[in-house]
Motif scaffolding. Structure first.
Motif, short mmCIF file in Angstrom:
data_model
loop_
_atom_site.label_atom_id
_atom_site.label_comp_id
_atom_site.label_asym_id
_atom_site.label_seq_id
_atom_site.Cartn_x
_atom_site.Cartn_y
_atom_site.Cartn_z
N ARG A 2 0.82 -1.20 0.00
CA ARG A 2 0.00 0.00 0.00
C ARG A 2 0.85 1.26 0.00
O ARG A 2 0.53 2.25 -0.66
CB ARG A 2 -0.91 0.01 1.24
CG ARG A 2 -2.08 -0.97 1.15
CD ARG A 2 -2.96 -0.81 2.37
NE ARG A 2 -4.10 -1.72 2.31
CZ ARG A 2 -5.02 -1.80 3.26
NH1 ARG A 2 -4.92 -1.03 4.34
NH2 ARG A 2 -6.03 -2.65 3.13
N ALA A 3 1.96 1.20 0.75
CA ALA A 3 2.86 2.36 0.81
C ALA A 3 3.45 2.64 -0.56
O ALA A 3 3.59 3.81 -0.97
CB ALA A 3 3.97 2.11 1.83
N VAL A 4 3.80 1.59 -1.29
CA VAL A 4 4.37 1.75 -2.64
C VAL A 4 3.34 2.39 -3.56
O VAL A 4 3.64 3.32 -4.33
CB VAL A 4 4.84 0.40 -3.20
CG1 VAL A 4 5.28 0.56 -4.65
CG2 VAL A 4 5.98 -0.15 -2.34
N LEU A 5 2.10 1.87 -3.52
CA LEU A 5 1.05 2.42 -4.38
C LEU A 5 0.74 3.88 -4.01
O LEU A 5 0.50 4.70 -4.90
CB LEU A 5 -0.22 1.57 -4.24
CG LEU A 5 -0.13 0.14 -4.81
CD1 LEU A 5 -1.41 -0.63 -4.49
CD2 LEU A 5 0.11 0.18 -6.32
N ARG A 6 0.77 4.16 -2.71
CA ARG A 6 0.51 5.53 -2.28
C ARG A 6 1.60 6.46 -2.80
O ARG A 6 1.32 7.57 -3.28
CB ARG A 6 0.44 5.56 -0.76
CG ARG A 6 -0.20 6.81 -0.20
CD ARG A 6 -0.67 6.64 1.24
NE ARG A 6 0.33 6.00 2.08
CZ ARG A 6 0.14 4.83 2.68
NH1 ARG A 6 -0.99 4.15 2.49
NH2 ARG A 6 1.09 4.31 3.44
N ALA A 7 2.87 6.02 -2.71
CA ALA A 7 3.98 6.83 -3.22
C ALA A 7 3.89 6.99 -4.73
O ALA A 7 4.19 8.06 -5.28
CB ALA A 7 5.31 6.18 -2.83
N ALA A 8 3.49 5.91 -5.43
CA ALA A 8 3.36 5.98 -6.89
C ALA A 8 2.31 7.00 -7.31
O ALA A 8 2.49 7.72 -8.30
CB ALA A 8 3.01 4.60 -7.45
N ARG A 9 1.22 7.07 -6.55
CA ARG A 9 0.18 8.06 -6.86
C ARG A 9 0.64 9.47 -6.52
O ARG A 9 0.38 10.42 -7.27
CB ARG A 9 -1.10 7.72 -6.11
CG ARG A 9 -1.87 6.54 -6.67
CD ARG A 9 -3.28 6.49 -6.10
NE ARG A 9 -3.31 6.40 -4.65
CZ ARG A 9 -3.31 5.25 -3.99
NH1 ARG A 9 -3.31 4.09 -4.66
NH2 ARG A 9 -3.34 5.22 -2.68
N ARG A 10 1.30 9.61 -5.38
CA ARG A 10 1.74 10.94 -4.96
C ARG A 10 2.77 11.51 -5.95
O ARG A 10 2.70 12.68 -6.33
CB ARG A 10 2.34 10.88 -3.55
CG ARG A 10 2.89 12.22 -3.06
CD ARG A 10 3.42 12.14 -1.66
NE ARG A 10 2.35 11.89 -0.71
CZ ARG A 10 2.38 10.95 0.21
NH1 ARG A 10 3.43 10.14 0.30
NH2 ARG A 10 1.37 10.78 1.04
N TYR A 11 3.70 10.66 -6.35
CA TYR A 11 4.75 11.12 -7.27
C TYR A 11 4.46 10.53 -8.67
O TYR A 11 5.24 9.75 -9.21
CB TYR A 11 6.12 10.70 -6.75
CG TYR A 11 6.36 11.14 -5.31
CD1 TYR A 11 6.28 12.48 -4.96
CD2 TYR A 11 6.63 10.21 -4.31
CE1 TYR A 11 6.48 12.89 -3.65
CE2 TYR A 11 6.84 10.61 -3.00
CZ TYR A 11 6.76 11.95 -2.67
OH TYR A 11 6.95 12.36 -1.38
N TRP A 12 3.34 10.94 -9.22
CA TRP A 12 2.87 10.35 -10.47
C TRP A 12 3.81 10.64 -11.63
O TRP A 12 3.94 9.82 -12.55
CB TRP A 12 1.47 10.86 -10.79
CG TRP A 12 1.41 12.35 -11.00
CD1 TRP A 12 1.15 13.30 -10.06
CD2 TRP A 12 1.65 13.06 -12.23
NE1 TRP A 12 1.21 14.55 -10.60
CE2 TRP A 12 1.50 14.43 -11.94
CE3 TRP A 12 1.96 12.67 -13.53
CZ2 TRP A 12 1.66 15.42 -12.91
CZ3 TRP A 12 2.12 13.65 -14.49
CH2 TRP A 12 1.96 15.01 -14.19
N ALA A 13 4.48 11.80 -11.62
CA ALA A 13 5.37 12.14 -12.74
C ALA A 13 6.57 11.19 -12.78
O ALA A 13 7.00 10.77 -13.85
CB ALA A 13 5.85 13.58 -12.59
N VAL A 14 7.07 10.82 -11.60
CA VAL A 14 8.17 9.84 -11.55
C VAL A 14 7.66 8.48 -12.04
O VAL A 14 8.34 7.79 -12.82
CB VAL A 14 8.72 9.71 -10.11
CG1 VAL A 14 9.77 8.61 -10.03
CG2 VAL A 14 9.31 11.04 -9.65
N THR A 15 6.47 8.11 -11.60
CA THR A 15 5.88 6.83 -12.02
C THR A 15 5.71 6.78 -13.53
O THR A 15 6.06 5.78 -14.18
CB THR A 15 4.52 6.62 -11.33
OG1 THR A 15 4.69 6.69 -9.90
CG2 THR A 15 3.93 5.27 -11.69
N LEU A 16 5.18 7.86 -14.11
CA LEU A 16 4.96 7.90 -15.56
C LEU A 16 6.28 7.80 -16.32
O LEU A 16 6.38 7.11 -17.33
CB LEU A 16 4.23 9.20 -15.93
CG LEU A 16 3.93 9.41 -17.43
CD1 LEU A 16 3.09 8.27 -17.97
CD2 LEU A 16 3.25 10.75 -17.65
#
Length: 627
Positions: A2-16
């Motif tokens: 959940r923490a990973v998914l939360r971080a991925a959403r928060r830092y969406w530009a890095v994820t993209l």
């Protein structure tokens, strides 16, 4: 997960960006190399355009930053065909913003914890039952139920026989405090294992914890001058980077050199280091029971050269004990104490509590005044049983009773003079004890670079000089009015000046110093509102802690800035000779960013163990109008 998914959403530009990189990797394995180049280049140019729009908006607000270097690095790498390097630069740019956000969240942990704990509702007695109402609707005098492990929503007096409360969020002390019926429970403290009732003595807005929350919010929103100074480095740093990249291109006749230099022109040492360090310093201060209202305050603390102290409630405990009642000819000692204590019921001065406590201990019955008013810095005027009562400083009483005479006092004592119906009635003597760690605090300040110390007080010179000698202060200004204190502080040449005070009359002088420090352990006062630093623990040693934290924070911020710049310039110079390919340079730039942030986070620091006496007990607040 959940923490990973939360971080991925928060830092969406890095994820993209990582997703784009993954897609490119799949396409490369499939043999579609041209598609990878188009994908990476198009995405990188889209990010560059987005950042350019943001940069233009900032320029319109007259905020010049280092965004131009990152934008030019992206465009340059795309133009010379280094599309992988372009994507790495984008990852660097987005990752830098994410790292800055993460570092700030980490640094603000203690500040955020204070804000998150603010109570929003209260269980108030309405009729024969308790109703849950918004905390802002609690009125003074209402009875509240505090359940086990519940945060006390407003300040109030305990109605139960006893209670055990955790005041660590207010004082920094983790040991539970035992309370008995009639004692004050501060909002923000946590009730123990038994439900208790209290009677509200303040509204939510006027309660201790809400005032702390307001101070924290103000502190968290501030920005230090060193951060603005770092912003000013953007222009010369940008000019140097572009000039070096241009020279490398011109000398080598290879446009790739231009891109290879620019990818190493990291903005992080300037954009991230100072803010992260200062938020970290403020967070470290909060852990130690200090609310610092901004990074600029930490800078002034770091550079402080003079410290000025009030006496009562600051260098002393602020809870004087009555030692003797001296009456004029024919007067009765108990009657004089009764009259004085009855008039002082309407005063917020620390001596009022001492006089009332002494009268109660003697079994005297206090009377209700027909009218009473407090004359700031001088004393109290009241009417009791039709008699005009005046008490306070000698000059104030003598103005109403010409026959008043000064009484002899021993070193360290103070006198409260009294007159009834225009005739001198006598004086009551009291003694206040010096804090055990006051001298050690002054020694620590001297070791930290605060070379000059003064005492400013409204008390008599004999008392002031006695206390000054005990703590090691050579310069004393006694019998000062608030205006005298302000003019003295303004006239000090060795600046910046720290002013440490505790009373309502200290508010003007706290505001006139570069750094006003309020000993605010027992609630917000005008002093706390005017101060730049509020000490939530009744411990004078925290003043030296504040200076130490300021010095370390500024040192860490500047070290992080210059180390980051030095590493970046060194790598750019090496890259100008064509030794570092663009892709490798972009990766190295990420390493520099990470090093800079980690260096700035040192401002959080390990909590230093203070030496000397802790002297952190919580006594009654001293609202000192006379000293």
């Amino acid at each position: 997960m959940r923490a990973v998914l939360r971080a991925a959403r928060r830092y969406w530009a890095v994820t993209l960006t990582l997703v784009i990189g993954g897609i490119g990797g799949v396409l490369a394995l499939a043999g579609a190399g041209a598609a990878v180049q188009y994908l990476f280049s198009a995405y990188a140019l889209a990010i560059a355009l987005w950042q350019a729009v943001v940069m233009v908006r900032r320029l319109l607000r007259r905020e010049f930053g280092l965004d131009v270097l990152a934008i030019m690095a992206i465009v340059a790498t795309v133009v010379v065909g280094e599309f992988v390097a372009a994507l790495v630069v984008v990852l660097m740019l987005m990752g830098g913003e994410a790292l800055e956000d993460f570092a700030n969240r980490r640094a603000k942990h203690e500040l955020d914890a204070l804000l998150a704990r603010a109570p929003h509702s209260a269980h108030v007695q309405r009729g024969d039952r308790f109703e849950e109402v918004p905390v802002d609707e609690v009125a003074i005098g209402e009875v509240l139920l505090i359940r086990p492990a519940e945060v006390v929503p407003v300040d109030g007096t305990l109605l139960a026989a006893h209670a055990s409360v955790d005041e660590s969020s207010l004082t920094g002390e983790s040991v539970p405090v035992e309370k008995v019926r009639g004692e004050l429970l501060l909002s923000g403290s946590v009730n123990g294992p038994e439900a208790v009732e209290l009677r509200a003595t303040a509204t939510a807005a006027a309660s201790q914890y809400q005032q702390i929350v307001a101070l924290v919010s103000e502190a968290a929103a501030s920005r230090a001058p060193v951060v603005r100074l770092a912003d000013r480095f953007a222009v010369p740093f940008t000019a140097f980077s572009l000039a070096l990249a241009g020279v490398a291109w011109a000398v080598s006749a290879d446009p790739a050199r231009f891109a290879e230099v620019l990818v190493l022109a990291t903005p992080c040492p300037l954009l991230i280091a100072a803010p992260v360090a200062f938020v970290g310093g403020m967070s470290r201060a909060a852990r130690g029971g200090l609310i610092v209202k901004g990074g600029s305050v930490l800078e002034q603390l770091a550079a402080a050269r003079t410290a000025v102290f009030d006496k009562t409630g600051t260098l002393t405990h602020g809870a004087p004990e009555i030692t003797e009642v001296r009456t004029a000819s024919g007067a009765d000692a108990d009657e004089l104490l009764t009259v004085v204590a009855s008039a002082e019921q309407y005063s917020s001065h620390v001596l009022a509590a001492s006089l009332i406590r002494s009268a109660t201990a003697r079994g005297l019955t206090l009377r209700e005044a027909e009218d009473a008013r407090e004359v700031a810095t001088d004393g109290v005027e009241a009417t009791l049983d039709g008699r005009a009562v005046v008490l306070g400083k000698f000059a104030f009483v003598a103005a109403h009773a010409p026959d008043a005479v000064r009484t002899r006092i021993a070193p360290g004592e103070l006198a409260i003079y009294a007159a009834v119906d225009g005739r001198y009635a006598g004086a009551i003597l009291a003694r206040d004890t010096v804090r055990a760690n006051a001298r050690r605090t002054l020694e620590r300040l001297a070791a930290l670079g605060v070379r000059r110390t003064l005492m400013l007080t409204g008390d008599a010179r004999e008392t002031a000089e006695h206390v000054a000698a005990e703590v090691g202060i050579a310069e004393v200004r006694a019998e000062c009015l608030p205006a005298d204190k302000v003019s003295t502080v303004r006239g000090i040449a060795e600046r910046p000046v720290i002013m440490v005070g505790d009373g309502v009359n200290d508010a003007p002088v706290l505001a006139s110093a570069e750094v006003g420090v309020a000993m605010g352990a027992k609630g917000a006062t005008a002093a706390s509102e005017s101060a730049d630093v509020v000490v939530l623990v009744d411990d004078i040693g925290r003043v030296a802690d504040a200076v130490e934290i300021g010095r370390r924070t500024v040192a860490v911020a500047l070290q992080s800035i210059w180390v980051g710049i030095a590493v970046s310039i060194g790598l750019m110079v090496v890259a100008s000779f064509g030794v570092i390919p663009a892709t490798l340079g972009a990766l190295l730039q990420e390493v520099v960013d990470l090093i800079t942030i980690l260096a700035a986070l040192r401002a959080l620091g390990p909590r230093r163990e203070r030496t000397g006496s802790a002297d952190a007990e919580l006594g009654e607040r001293a609202l000192d109008r006379r000293g």
